[in-house]
Design a protein around this motif. Structure first.
Motif, PDB file in Angstrom:
ATOM      1  N   MET A 165      43.806  -9.391 -25.479  1.00 20.35           N
ATOM      2  CA  MET A 165      44.968 -10.276 -25.378  1.00 20.35           C
ATOM      3  C   MET A 165      46.134  -9.596 -24.669  1.00 20.35           C
ATOM      4  O   MET A 165      47.086 -10.276 -24.271  1.00 20.35           O
ATOM      5  N   TYR A 202      38.920 -16.072 -23.285  1.00 19.45           N
ATOM      6  CA  TYR A 202      39.463 -15.777 -24.607  1.00 19.45           C
ATOM      7  C   TYR A 202      38.459 -15.058 -25.504  1.00 19.45           C
ATOM      8  O   TYR A 202      37.248 -15.218 -25.336  1.00 19.45           O
ATOM      9  N   SER A 214      39.153  -9.481 -18.429  1.00 21.49           N
ATOM     10  CA  SER A 214      39.073  -9.465 -19.897  1.00 21.49           C
ATOM     11  C   SER A 214      37.617  -9.342 -20.357  1.00 21.49           C
ATOM     12  O   SER A 214      37.296  -8.519 -21.223  1.00 21.49           O
TER      13      SER A 214
END
Lengths: 285, 285, 285, 285
Positions: free
Chosen positions: B69, B79, B107
């Protein structure tokens, strides 16, 4: 080309899936003919084998997901959707030490073993010997578990670990074991819990409130499957609605002043502002 | 006690979270006073530091979740709820080679690097140099990425990989790259895709239908947060409703006969049964 | 005390539910004995009747919900969770005229008839006579339908209605009928659609874009059942994940200028602001 | 063409929605010019009006949904997704009498008034006079409420109703009022409850267990909005995750024998079967 002792998924034309270990000399007997392990070993993953009666059988490698769904179960297992979230939140991985209790059938144990690998470590516990044996058997079957020790032990009397990076409890009354956590993990460690009912979640939250724990989070993970049809794309008709609630927190001392702290002068500024407002209201009235 | 170059999360009494690298000699300036990195380094994770104006600051280790995050973003990131599911389905872990395109802000790359560790390998691609640089910068910042190579390359012209265990595509038109997948992965490899819209999912399903791919699944992962209040336990008021659709499948040759196969004699038995039914209906009528 | 011709739900100790009309002289035969309608008629709702073999049977009034779930079906029915939302969004109720096509088995028709009552009106259509008859039969069975007319008609050739307050389409290709809507409803009327797949939703949205329709909304309604256990409160294990997508909009002319309108002077003010910014940047540089 | 005293929704080019009563002689002043009610009254619903500065304003009829979202609130209102389900489960409609407590701001009251119409009846209660007045004001504003009586009364001392068809409680501790329900409703009536937290649901379930109530169900209604874009169709990014839990049941006497009943001979048959099994096991051993 497929190594012996691999775990294989056989898929039939009716989409039935059979998970089996590829053992030299074995023969798998179906209603539609027999399939010899030695013939399968000569194929590559994804290929089509033929039974003696000509039935085509898709030969697939058992993925981590297949292993998790394929273990022998004597308990409700933890499901992959939850295991995935748990492993990420606990930071399972190389060089990490993760503590777990109880192991149950060993589905989470298996995933932790996978992610932590040869340089990581999994320390598992269960008070029921039946389950420590089952979990070990499932790890052996999957070709995993070299980095796992399983203790037949009630962790309300303490964990067989110290300084671990993270800890997970899947048990009916985890609040009875909270006092043992500080001896098992290092400061700041992430802790996780799985609980099926809301009164259990409330009881755990009460327990966490009175101990050295912070950053408490509660969530549910929902996996909504869709029908993979380009022209009629839509969600599946039914889905799993509930497996359990996940609770995560950190082992860290409470600091009462932390929650109540006000910047120096804040109170004074607030009092001044209130006084000015009152004055303004009076002169306006 | 906290090693320099660790990533730290500072939490203020107002519950604001600041993620920073612990660099010798650094000072973090806040409205409520300054905090020296050297003072923080003497603490342990979870402890309370004090700014020069006396504000208590909780010093937390950045978990994998915090890192995911906390990276610098120039794109929509993937996510953690989806990353967790992707890493489990792809079987990220020690000794595994995972291919990815595009890396975006990195990510997923970061999580793959974490799980695969020193004995695994991540091969990432992005056609936009800006993002290959950003992803590398984020990996460096997190102290990860030693097992990652990032290629500045449009994968519709081919991947810089061969025989990989799994492959993930997070791009607008992944169906344009399907033809390059067989050169990049080994037979039976798991493939994954993230797509935000349903017309994209339909287009991908159409593409997969025409190539050597099977076991196609589509799903969504929903994370529903709850308020962690024992006495007033309930779901949070609002939640993230959508990030993207996940598609998983395997690289394996189509086998037309597989789907249409009937056990020897099945057709004959079915015809016989139908004939008998007709006869019965006639004699009953 | 229970009027003849009421619809009754009989509940057995095994929690099976049987929905039946209370007809004078009728006898309901079960494996555990017979139950005479005349004996039931002497009870009040919620009471326990006894079969000839002594089985206790709970006698419940069929609620609107029970009626919706109890009708004879030859099609997928619309489910109560969606019917509830549809009736509220369409404003079904006394004095309202609601148009519908196709009626299918008549579940929505039944609810519209209930809510609109003697002073409201429901105009239903289906191109398949089999369904106009089935829907009417279901309405008759439920003791409803006096305010409903059902036309055996393909509405792509027009509705048998004019100036209606709202209109609902439950058909495979509702976009083919959009041109007929203006003749059927009054300006500003609410329109609703139920569609099972995302490509259908996209096709409908395309159709609405080109016609006199606005305020378009798309949603799904999910009903998550919980286990009603005080001590072990939790969601049920499985739930219906999908019935259909609901689309609502209003019949109103497009106004291209509406979407693009800028307040007088807005453009000028914006140009001025941009110019000033540029100037400031230059003098700072 | 739009009758005075109608409730209107004005929509601006920036998609802001303003809900207002159309009162003769009124002028609505905006930053972008004034709009006279008398000019609006000459339009039809869905038409575009112009302010004095030329801003186009869409003139829409306030639907039941708009009214529910547009009332003045001093409490958390019940949301339309829940109201829809409640009205269907209670069977609101012509000729029905529905009891409610507390009314709060009156959103459910408004919907019940709409569905029950001139031949139905709504009996509402609230112990706080502030809210009985607010609810009435909201009903008046909406042009509804002729079929509603609102009592300023604490219903733990009894409802001002008898023999009602259904009853709904939206209060903090509804279990304190369960004893008053039998005097208020007819046998078999449907009862409904809205509760925000799980400990409240558990407490209510405990209360229902000890009284004359059956067929208890608990559920949540989730409305997931989608972005209405044909080419990029997908769920909205965020959604309301929780408003409250709905509990429904019926007023009916408990019948202990009902749950424990076994068909005559069932026990004997079971005992025989068990004895035979034992015998078989013995001879096999």
């Amino acid at each position: 080309m497929i190594p012996y002792n691999s775990i294989i998924v056989y898929v039939t034309p009716k989409k039935k899936r059979y998970i089996k270990k590829l053992t030299p000399g074995d023969v798998w007997h179906t209603n539609d003919g027999a399939l010899a392990a030695d013939a399968v070993a000569a194929l590559e993953y994804g290929a089509i084998a033929r039974t003696s009666l000509g039935m085509p059988v898709r030969v697939e490698e058992a993925t981590l997901y297949d292993l998790l769904m394929g273990i022998k179960r004597k308990t409700q297992i933890i499901y992959p959707k939850d295991i995935a979230q748990i492993c990420l939140r606990l930071g399972a991985g190389p060089d990490r030490t993760i503590v777990e209790a109880g192991c149950g059938s060993g589905s989470l144990t298996l995933a932790l073993s996978w992610f932590c690998g040869p340089t990581g470590k999994v320390v598992s516990h269960d008070s029921r010997e039946e389950f420590t044996r089952l979990a070990r058997r499932n790890l052996d079957w999957a070709g995993l578990g070299a980095n796992v020790v399983i203790h037949n032990r009630d962790v309300s009397a303490g964990f067989e670990a110290a300084g671990a990076d993270a800890l997970f409890l899947d048990m009916r009354e985890p609040w009875l074991c909270l006092g043992q956590i500080p001896q098992a993990v290092r400061p700041g460690a992430t802790l996780g819990f799985l609980l099926p009912t809301t009164p259990q979640v409330s009881a755990l939250l009460d327990g966490l409130e009175t101990g050295p724990f912070g950053e408490v989070e509660v969530c549910e993970i929902l996996l909504r499957p869709w029908k993979p049809l380009a022209d009629r794309l839509r969600p599946a008709d039914r889905m799993t609605s509930h497996t359990g609630f996940l609770v995560f927190c950190r082992y860290q001392k409470k600091c009462p002043e932390f929650d109540s702290w006000l910047a120096p002068g804040t109170r004074e500024r607030k009092q001044l502002a209130a006084a000015l407002e009152k004055q303004a209201a009076r002169s306006a009235g």
